[in-house]
Design a protein around this motif. Structure first.
Motif, PDB file in Angstrom:
ATOM      1  N   GLY A 172      -3.513  14.426   4.467  1.00 45.64           N
ATOM      2  CA  GLY A 172      -3.201  15.128   3.094  1.00 45.64           C
ATOM      3  C   GLY A 172      -2.565  16.566   3.143  1.00 45.64           C
ATOM      4  O   GLY A 172      -2.507  17.142   4.308  1.00 45.64           O
ATOM      5  N   ASP A 173      -2.218  17.040   2.120  1.00 44.75           N
ATOM      6  CA  ASP A 173      -1.483  18.575   1.991  1.00 44.75           C
ATOM      7  C   ASP A 173      -2.768  19.636   2.203  1.00 44.75           C
ATOM      8  O   ASP A 173      -2.244  20.703   2.226  1.00 44.75           O
ATOM      9  N   TRP A 200      -9.606   7.211   6.540  1.00 48.00           N
ATOM     10  CA  TRP A 200      -9.213   6.573   7.772  1.00 48.00           C
ATOM     11  C   TRP A 200     -10.246   5.101   7.484  1.00 48.00           C
ATOM     12  O   TRP A 200     -11.694   5.188   7.207  1.00 48.00           O
ATOM     13  N   THR A 244      -5.474   2.075   8.385  1.00 44.25           N
ATOM     14  CA  THR A 244      -4.890   2.840   7.549  1.00 44.25           C
ATOM     15  C   THR A 244      -5.556   4.337   7.149  1.00 44.25           C
ATOM     16  O   THR A 244      -6.846   4.493   7.471  1.00 44.25           O
ATOM     17  N   PHE A 245      -4.706   5.302   6.948  1.00 49.44           N
ATOM     18  CA  PHE A 245      -5.313   6.538   6.987  1.00 49.44           C
ATOM     19  C   PHE A 245      -4.179   7.465   6.329  1.00 49.44           C
ATOM     20  O   PHE A 245      -3.043   7.059   6.350  1.00 49.44           O
ATOM     21  N   GLU A 246      -4.067   8.643   5.799  1.00 41.65           N
ATOM     22  CA  GLU A 246      -3.530   9.520   5.264  1.00 41.65           C
ATOM     23  C   GLU A 246      -3.927  10.944   5.661  1.00 41.65           C
ATOM     24  O   GLU A 246      -4.891  11.370   6.070  1.00 41.65           O
ATOM     25  N   ARG A 262      -7.258  17.380   7.411  1.00 42.43           N
ATOM     26  CA  ARG A 262      -6.482  16.892   6.453  1.00 42.43           C
ATOM     27  C   ARG A 262      -6.480  15.281   6.582  1.00 42.43           C
ATOM     28  O   ARG A 262      -6.043  14.905   5.663  1.00 42.43           O
ATOM     29  N   CYS A 269       2.927   2.563   2.409  1.00 45.08           N
ATOM     30  CA  CYS A 269       2.859   3.242   3.639  1.00 45.08           C
ATOM     31  C   CYS A 269       4.082   3.771   3.844  1.00 45.08           C
ATOM     32  O   CYS A 269       5.089   2.819   4.204  1.00 45.08           O
ATOM     33  N   GLU A 270       4.325   5.037   4.182  1.00 45.41           N
ATOM     34  CA  GLU A 270       5.540   5.608   4.738  1.00 45.41           C
ATOM     35  C   GLU A 270       5.958   5.571   6.015  1.00 45.41           C
ATOM     36  O   GLU A 270       6.875   5.537   6.634  1.00 45.41           O
ATOM     37  N   ARG A 301       0.676  -1.261   0.071  1.00 42.92           N
ATOM     38  CA  ARG A 301      -0.147  -0.071  -0.006  1.00 42.92           C
ATOM     39  C   ARG A 301       0.805   1.384   0.034  1.00 42.92           C
ATOM     40  O   ARG A 301       0.224   2.454   0.004  1.00 42.92           O
TER      41      ARG A 301
END
Length: 315
Positions: free
Chosen positions: A192-193, A173, A188-190, A169, A13-14, A11
């Motif tokens: 954003g900018d 989720w 998982t989630f992000e 942001r 993921c960082e 995926r």
């Protein structure tokens, strides 16, 4: 662990936040581990650059360019007072990062109805008050199980908290249904900018007793007069009627800071708030009201004494 790692890599993921990591996999400096090795953060290959990092009992954190991420594991086997001290340490660290996006995720081993569990327990009430004291909001969705309970009832121990800067942001989720060979599911989630468009109902408010009966009657009347009210119009109606009846009051911008306020006073104030909330919730059989009342009195005495001392020194 291998299955989790495979899914995370696939995926892209960082940042990977882990509770109870397999210590055999912690082999290089991309890992940051808590003081008791119960929580860890892995910064995988990507664009994320760590500016700072730290750890405490049951938690670990990394500072990135615009956010601070915490990974947490609080054992269900610890004594309540030990659990409370660990939560207090965690909250004190979180409070240092109010100017950044803050994300806190992990296995807290608590039960809170509003976060998806079937019941509330004592630790859950403590954690709920603690997170509220630093303006963090749980983003778990009711009905989405994060743990295979094995017949012990609905239990959601894996929680994600985000402050307002992060909520603006937060993207995608979700609890994954992929097999991980663990009782816990992956989340998982992000972040954003771009700030997301404000959703209806996200205004900051305080609820007051007001005239609840009048409020209910007015809402029933408003809804009865309109058959095609959309969500935005309904939200505006609720806020308007709430303001007219004194049940809802919107929170305006806070007052300007004072020159004598310090992080120490902020910590003492948080303890007062937590103690007051705990006292209000102590209404169940077997719970010692006098003990909670004593803690609140002590917290208030310490806060008032420290505040008076700081004011005198500044003058």
């Amino acid at each position: 662990m291998d299955a989790c790692w495979e899914i995370a890599v696939r995926r892209g993921c960082e940042i990977i936040l882990l509770s109870e990591p397999d210590r055999r996999t912690i082999v290089d400096d991309r890992w940051v581990v808590s003081a008791d090795s119960s929580a860890a953060i892995l910064v995988s290959c990507g664009t994320a650059a760590v500016h700072n990092k730290g750890a405490g009992p049951g938690y670990v954190w990394v500072e990135l360019a615009r956010m601070v991420m915490f990974s947490v594991y609080l054992s269900p086997n610890s004594d309540f007072l030990v659990y409370a001290r660990m939560v207090d340490d965690l909250v004190e660290e979180i409070a240092r990062w109010r100017s950044k996006i803050v994300v806190v995720s992990g296995d807290f081993n608590v039960k809170v109805r509003s976060w998806g569990s079937a019941i509330d327990d004592r630790r859950g009430r403590l954690l709920e008050d603690a997170m509220a004291s630093v303006d963090l909001q749980c983003v778990n969705r009711r009905g989405e199980m994060t743990f295979e309970s094995g017949g012990v009832g609905i239990f959601v121990p894996d929680l994600t908290f985000v402050n307002m800067r992060g909520l603006q942001r937060l993207l995608g989720w979700q609890v994954l249904g992929e097999e991980t060979l663990s009782d816990h599911r992956l989340i998982t989630f992000e972040i954003g900018d771009v700030i997301q468009e404000e959703r209806p109902g996200t205004r900051s408010v305080r609820f007051h007793s007001g005239s609840v009966a009048q409020f209910r009657a007015a809402i029933d009347f408003e809804l009865g007069c309109s058959k095609d009210t959309d969500l935005n119009e309904l939200t505006d109606t609720v806020f308007r009627v709430g303001a007219e009846t004194g049940v809802i009051k919107e929170v305006t911008a806070g007052r300007a800071g004072v020159n004598w306020w310090t992080p120490e006073l902020a910590k003492l104030r948080r303890r007062c708030v937590m103690s007051r909330h705990c006292l209000k919730r102590t209404q169940r059989p077997g719970e010692n009201i006098e003990e909670e009342l004593g803690r609140l009195r002590l917290a208030r005495r310490d806060f008032r004494g420290a505040t008076a001392s700081k004011k005198c020194k500044r003058q």
